[in-house]
Scaffold this motif. Structure first.
Motif, short mmCIF file in Angstrom:
data_model
loop_
_atom_site.label_atom_id
_atom_site.label_comp_id
_atom_site.label_asym_id
_atom_site.label_seq_id
_atom_site.Cartn_x
_atom_site.Cartn_y
_atom_site.Cartn_z
N LEU A 169 40.63 60.13 90.33
CA LEU A 169 40.19 61.30 89.99
C LEU A 169 40.24 62.40 90.90
CD1 LEU A 169 37.64 61.94 87.85
CD2 LEU A 169 36.08 61.32 89.74
N ALA A 172 43.62 63.86 90.44
CA ALA A 172 43.54 64.82 89.24
C ALA A 172 42.88 66.27 89.33
CB ALA A 172 43.00 64.01 87.97
N ARG A 174 39.80 66.54 90.22
CA ARG A 174 38.18 66.42 90.05
C ARG A 174 37.53 66.18 91.48
NH1 ARG A 174 36.91 69.33 86.27
NH2 ARG A 174 34.99 68.43 86.59
N ARG A 368 40.17 55.23 78.25
CA ARG A 368 40.30 56.63 78.10
C ARG A 368 39.38 57.28 77.11
NH1 ARG A 368 44.34 58.68 81.21
NH2 ARG A 368 44.67 60.42 80.06
N ARG A 370 38.05 61.04 74.77
CA ARG A 370 37.86 62.46 74.67
C ARG A 370 36.77 62.53 73.54
NH1 ARG A 370 43.70 63.41 71.47
NH2 ARG A 370 42.57 65.58 71.47
N ASP A 385 41.43 64.53 76.32
CA ASP A 385 41.82 63.30 76.80
C ASP A 385 41.71 63.25 78.15
OD1 ASP A 385 42.98 60.60 75.66
OD2 ASP A 385 44.36 61.20 77.13
N GLY A 386 41.16 62.12 78.72
CA GLY A 386 41.18 61.70 80.11
C GLY A 386 40.68 60.25 80.39
N THR A 387 40.76 59.88 81.74
CA THR A 387 40.04 58.73 81.89
C THR A 387 38.43 58.87 81.76
OG1 THR A 387 39.77 59.10 84.47
CG2 THR A 387 41.65 58.22 83.82
N GLU A 390 37.17 60.84 84.55
CA GLU A 390 37.20 62.34 84.35
C GLU A 390 36.24 63.18 83.21
OE1 GLU A 390 42.01 62.40 85.38
OE2 GLU A 390 41.21 62.13 83.35
#
Length: 406
Positions: A169, A172, A174, A368, A370, A385-387, A390
């Motif tokens: 995370l 990425a 964040r 994932r 979204r 779209d993300g984990t 996220e």
């Protein structure tokens, strides 16, 4: 990636972290302290990472290794980090390869402490953690559980998968700021189960992963988190969160109602059953017998989210409590997924609604997510779209904005 390993009994878990990162395609360089090698040998780290292992600033001097390792890193993760290592990092020591690497690194640094509860709670350790966080280091909250010997409490190293996910995370982009410090956050997660008899139940496909991700990120951002969890996929408890287990919608409603007035934020991420069997059989219903049911009569469950917003209007919950709902939707011939969600946010009266398109198995049980974040005025923001960590981070960013505006 650089994986630092300090000398604590939890060092054996670092082997799983190396494997987890490499299986995701990342190159890992393990930098242990001398003490760490008392728990896991250099040969193990070299075999798992495919990289040489060194501990001192005078190893491979011709490569200026004490500088180069930190300069080339995209992410530094230290797991476990002992109280001694936290103290050395906070004071800027550079007396071994790991501390020197951290002084050089300009990439994100994630530290996962592991120590006895008394050490974690000691004012010196708390001051060192605060210093590191002020400098931009992400210091994770430890887990609660069994420690060395018979001791149990705060200070256990988080599950390796939790460390990997939170580290990725940060990779990425964040952040995990302490912007929820002092806030009490109640989160629900997972599906409910409505018993037909002692064996069978009505349920849904929710895994609880998004709710657990919200609890994980909220706790790491300083919140005092209570997680009320229904049916889940045996997920590890979020570090620092109190976990309360329930089964049915009515149990969930009772736990939420009992705690709602004390919360600053309530996030209803659970997939609550709309209906339950009117009668629950006391014994298993037998196939091909006189008791075999030909139909199951259903009764509507309480609308917990609508009940919360009504309680806020009536003054039973403080007016500044932020209430967030979730909508698992599919489109139909009457309206799109987003249209259904827009109607729901107005009907429920919550401050924010996270809408998921769950058609064709897009969300349930997956890592994932979204969707859209929808406000009461009808405006929506797409959540890419993300984990699920996220997505949780984005949702909590919006929650912080709402609390700041109040």
């Amino acid at each position: 990636m650089v994986l630092g390993v300090a000398g604590g009994i939890a060092a054996y878990k670092s082997c799983h972290i190396v494997r987890g990162f490499t299986e995701r395609g990342h190159a890992v360089r393990v930098v242990p302290t001398e003490s760490a090698l008392n728990f896991v040998g250099a040969a193990t780290f070299e075999a798992l990472s495919g990289q040489p292992v060194a501990t001192g600033v005078f190893d491979r001097v011709h490569r200026v290794q004490h500088v180069r390792v930190g300069q080339e890193a995209d992410l530094v993760v230290i797991a476990p980090a002992t109280a001694d290592l936290l103290a050395r990092l906070a004071t800027g020591r550079a007396d071994d390869l790991l501390t020197a690497t951290c002084l050089v690194a300009t990439c994100p640094v994630v530290v996962a402490p592991a120590m006895h509860t008394e050490m974690w709670n000691h004012p010196a350790t708390r001051a060192n953690v605060a210093t590191l966080r002020e400098r931009g280091v992400t210091v994770l909250e430890p887990a609660h559980g069994r420690l060395t010997g018979a001791d149990s409490g705060a200070g256990r190293l988080p599950d390796p998968e939790q460390i990997i996910a939170l580290s990725l995370l940060r990779l990425a982009g964040r952040e995990l700021p302490q912007d929820l410090s002092g806030r009490r956050v109640l989160i629900t997660a997972g599906g409910t189960r409505e018993n037909i008899d002692p064996v069978r139940y009505l349920g849904n496909r929710s895994s609880g992963r998004q709710g657990f991700a919200l609890a994980e990120v909220a706790a790491q951002r300083g919140a005092e988190v209570t997680l009320i969890a229904g049916a889940t996929d045996e997920l590890p408890a979020p570090c620092g969160a109190e976990v309360i287990r329930i089964s049915s919608a009515r149990e969930l409603a009772g736990e939420v109602t009992a705690r709602a007035a004390e919360q600053d934020v309530i996030i209803m991420a659970a997939a609550v059953a709309d209906y339950r069997p009117t009668v629950t059989a006391p014994a298993k219903l037998k196939k091909n017998s006189e008791s075999a049911p030909t139909a199951v009569e259903l009764t509507e469950n309480p609308d917990i989210l609508a009940g919360l917003t009504a309680a806020r209007r009536d003054g039973r919950i403080p007016a500044d409590t932020v209430i967030v709902g979730f909508a698992a939707e599919t489109g139909d011939e009457r309206a799109s997924v987003l249209d259904h969600a827009l109607r729901k946010v107005r009907r429920k009266g919550c401050d924010l609604l996270m809408c998921n398109d769950v058609s064709s198995g897009k969300v349930f049980g997956r890592n994932r997510n979204r969707g859209w974040l929808i406000s009461p005025d009808g405006s929506s923001t797409e959540v890419p779209d993300g984990t699920k960590l996220e997505v949780a981070s984005l949702i909590l960013d919006s929650v912080v904005r709402i609390t700041t505006e109040r």
